[in-house]
Design an enzyme around this catalytic site. Structure first.
Site, PDB file in Angstrom:
ATOM      1  N   THR A  96      50.874  36.769  43.290  1.00 21.94           N
ATOM      2  CA  THR A  96      50.860  35.447  42.655  1.00 21.94           C
ATOM      3  C   THR A  96      51.656  35.552  41.366  1.00 21.94           C
ATOM      4  OG1 THR A  96      48.672  34.981  43.546  1.00 21.94           O
ATOM      5  CG2 THR A  96      49.392  33.633  41.688  1.00 21.94           C
ATOM      6  N   LYS A 171      50.452  27.593  45.494  1.00 26.13           N
ATOM      7  CA  LYS A 171      49.372  28.471  44.999  1.00 26.13           C
ATOM      8  C   LYS A 171      48.911  28.046  43.603  1.00 26.13           C
ATOM      9  CE  LYS A 171      46.881  32.208  44.318  1.00 26.13           C
ATOM     10  NZ  LYS A 171      45.617  32.464  44.955  1.00 26.13           N
ATOM     11  N   LYS A 246      45.091  33.880  34.395  1.00 25.84           N
ATOM     12  CA  LYS A 246      46.513  34.139  34.699  1.00 25.84           C
ATOM     13  C   LYS A 246      47.107  32.964  35.480  1.00 25.84           C
ATOM     14  CE  LYS A 246      48.568  36.360  38.304  1.00 25.84           C
ATOM     15  NZ  LYS A 246      48.874  37.359  39.307  1.00 25.84           N
TER      16      LYS A 246
HETATM   17  P1  NAD Z   1      45.527  45.179  41.675  1.00 26.62           P
HETATM   18  O1  NAD Z   1      45.826  45.414  40.245  1.00 26.62           O
HETATM   19  O2  NAD Z   1      44.258  45.670  42.258  1.00 26.62           O
HETATM   20  O3  NAD Z   1      46.727  45.762  42.586  1.00 26.62           O
HETATM   21  C1  NAD Z   1      48.060  45.811  42.191  1.00 26.62           C
HETATM   22  C2  NAD Z   1      48.593  47.186  42.549  1.00 26.62           C
HETATM   23  O4  NAD Z   1      49.971  47.271  42.169  1.00 26.62           O
HETATM   24  C3  NAD Z   1      47.872  48.335  41.807  1.00 26.62           C
HETATM   25  O5  NAD Z   1      47.440  49.288  42.745  1.00 26.62           O
HETATM   26  C4  NAD Z   1      48.940  48.887  40.866  1.00 26.62           C
HETATM   27  O6  NAD Z   1      48.799  50.284  40.637  1.00 26.62           O
HETATM   28  C5  NAD Z   1      50.201  48.563  41.636  1.00 26.62           C
HETATM   29  N1  NAD Z   1      51.411  48.500  40.803  1.00 26.62           N
HETATM   30  C6  NAD Z   1      51.569  47.948  39.583  1.00 26.62           C
HETATM   31  N2  NAD Z   1      52.839  48.073  39.165  1.00 26.62           N
HETATM   32  C7  NAD Z   1      53.505  48.721  40.159  1.00 26.62           C
HETATM   33  C8  NAD Z   1      54.839  49.147  40.330  1.00 26.62           C
HETATM   34  N3  NAD Z   1      55.755  48.943  39.373  1.00 26.62           N
HETATM   35  N4  NAD Z   1      55.177  49.783  41.467  1.00 26.62           N
HETATM   36  C9  NAD Z   1      54.256  50.010  42.445  1.00 26.62           C
HETATM   37  N5  NAD Z   1      52.963  49.630  42.330  1.00 26.62           N
HETATM   38  C10 NAD Z   1      52.599  48.997  41.213  1.00 26.62           C
HETATM   39  O7  NAD Z   1      45.657  43.587  41.881  1.00 26.62           O
HETATM   40  P2  NAD Z   1      45.146  42.725  43.135  1.00 26.62           P
HETATM   41  O8  NAD Z   1      43.787  42.200  42.849  1.00 26.62           O
HETATM   42  O9  NAD Z   1      45.402  43.502  44.376  1.00 26.62           O
HETATM   43  O10 NAD Z   1      46.141  41.467  43.051  1.00 26.62           O
HETATM   44  C11 NAD Z   1      47.482  41.563  43.486  1.00 26.62           C
HETATM   45  C12 NAD Z   1      48.068  40.146  43.482  1.00 26.62           C
HETATM   46  O11 NAD Z   1      47.296  39.313  44.357  1.00 26.62           O
HETATM   47  C13 NAD Z   1      48.021  39.486  42.097  1.00 26.62           C
HETATM   48  O12 NAD Z   1      49.231  38.789  41.896  1.00 26.62           O
HETATM   49  C14 NAD Z   1      46.824  38.539  42.191  1.00 26.62           C
HETATM   50  O13 NAD Z   1      46.948  37.407  41.351  1.00 26.62           O
HETATM   51  C15 NAD Z   1      46.871  38.134  43.663  1.00 26.62           C
HETATM   52  N6  NAD Z   1      45.575  37.706  44.218  1.00 26.62           N
HETATM   53  C16 NAD Z   1      44.454  38.448  43.956  1.00 26.62           C
HETATM   54  C17 NAD Z   1      43.233  38.023  44.498  1.00 26.62           C
HETATM   55  C18 NAD Z   1      41.956  38.806  44.255  1.00 26.62           C
HETATM   56  O14 NAD Z   1      40.878  38.310  44.563  1.00 26.62           O
HETATM   57  N7  NAD Z   1      42.043  40.023  43.724  1.00 26.62           N
HETATM   58  C19 NAD Z   1      43.173  36.856  45.296  1.00 26.62           C
HETATM   59  C20 NAD Z   1      44.350  36.154  45.569  1.00 26.62           C
HETATM   60  C21 NAD Z   1      45.555  36.584  45.016  1.00 26.62           C
END
Ligand code: NAD
Length: 297
Positions: A96, A171, A246
């Site tokens: 997102t 979204k 966010k």
């Molecule tokens: P998270 O922080 O758990 O996962 C993100 C991952 O990306 C982490 O494992 C991190 O180490 C990795 N990362 C960061 N920078 C990186 C890079 N440069 N190279 C490689 N890996 C890298 O976050 P999440 O909860 O999985 O959310 C991910 C996306 O999904 C976000 O944009 C969030 O807004 C969206 N989202 C989350 C939810 C939820 O309930 N968690 C629901 C809908 C949408």
């Protein structure tokens, strides 16, 4: 089946990648945090040690990263995947993020002769694990048709929202409405309590009356009304308040750029900001009901 590269395997990307493995894909995963790749390795995924390694032998790349900044780094950076890919690939960017970054990724992919969709998701970690996410897809019809079978293995409802960036537009509009409606539902329950009306009685009436919405009927912020809601486990997430903040920031920023008035969106953003600053950052977003109650008197 083709081999897929998956970048960012945290709370959401981890279970999404696991579902692709279950569906029979060969997967190579990359994350800056090695502990996040371990469970996938145990399930049969290859683990890349660098961004360039994740591109080896794949024709499709999926990313699930925290914010626009990481997406820019990973796709558009000097050491990023578009600079390193040796042939045009198919990219599904599922984080997102802001519309501008999503559109910049589309343009850079097109300049390299590749295809791309922005495909943010609705549904939390439980939906990611159960492969029941909703995907909102932006990109050409050709890219959407190519994305559909892959997204179907991680989700249940796949919508083509329109051209490049439209997935992110859908979204942020949806999540602005969710933030506003959750605060509205919390205020209604708090008012009911203040007036001496039982929460259960208000719920039973509200869910059949004109005030009904998802925040009330599916994600009720009051404990012991619905099973499995964060309200029943002291507002452990679920969907963290800082994630909602966010998304509200993205909505208000986009509204400013498009010159659209969103006073309720701005108010929701200010309230979630205050909730986060007073310790609610890692609580579920429905936990704002308790913070609102603390503002009384
Ligand atoms: P998270 O922080 O758990 O996962 C993100 C991952 O990306 C982490 O494992 C991190 O180490 C990795 N990362 C960061 N920078 C990186 C890079 N440069 N190279 C490689 N890996 C890298 O976050 P999440 O909860 O999985 O959310 C991910 C996306 O999904 C976000 O944009 C969030 O807004 C969206 N989202 C989350 C939810 C939820 O309930 N968690 C629901 C809908 C949408």
């Amino acid at each position: 089946m083709s081999k897929i590269g998956f970048i960012g395997v945290g709370h959401m990307g981890g279970p999404m990648a696991a579902n692709l493995l279950k569906a029979g894909h060969q997967l190579i995963v990359y994350d800056i945090s090695p502990t996040h790749t371990d469970p996938l390795k145990a399930q049969g995924a290859e683990v890349a040690q660098s961004l360039s390694e994740v591109l080896q032998d794949v024709d499709t790349v999926i990313s699930m990263l925290p914010q626009g900044q990481q997406v820019r780094e990973v796709y558009l950076g000097e050491q990023g995947i578009l600079a390193r890919a040796e042939k045009p690939l198919f990219y599904l960017e599922c984080s997102t993020i802001d519309v501008e970054t999503a559109q910049a990724v589309h343009a850079a992919v097109a300049a390299k002769g590749g295809l791309c969709v922005d495909a943010p998701v609705s549904g939390g970690t439980a939906s990611a694990a159960a492969a029941t996410l909703t995907f909102m897809v932006g990109g050409s019809q050709q890219a959407f048709l190519k994305a559909q079978p892959i997204l179907n293995q991680m989700g249940k409802k796949i919508f083509h929202a329109g051209a490049a960036g439209c997935g992110q537009m859908a979204k942020i509009c949806n999540n602005m409405l969710l933030g506003i409606s959750m605060i509205g539902v919390c205020e209604a329950f708090n008012l009911a309590k203040g007036l001496g009306l039982e929460a259960k009685a208000f719920f039973e009436i509200g869910k059949e009356a004109s005030g009904q919405c998802w925040s009330l009927t599916q994600y009720c912020p009051v404990p012991e009304i619905l099973p499995h809601t964060p309200a029943n486990r002291n507002y452990e997430p679920g969907f963290m308040a800082q994630m909602m903040l966010k998304d509200l920031n993205l909505a208000v920023q986009a509204a400013g750029e498009a010159d659209v008035a969103v006073p309720m969106g701005e108010q929701a953003k200010a309230l979630y900001q205050a909730f986060c600053e007073s310790g609610g950052r890692e609580k579920d977003f429905s936990g704002i009901i308790e913070w609102l109650r603390e503002q009384e008197g």
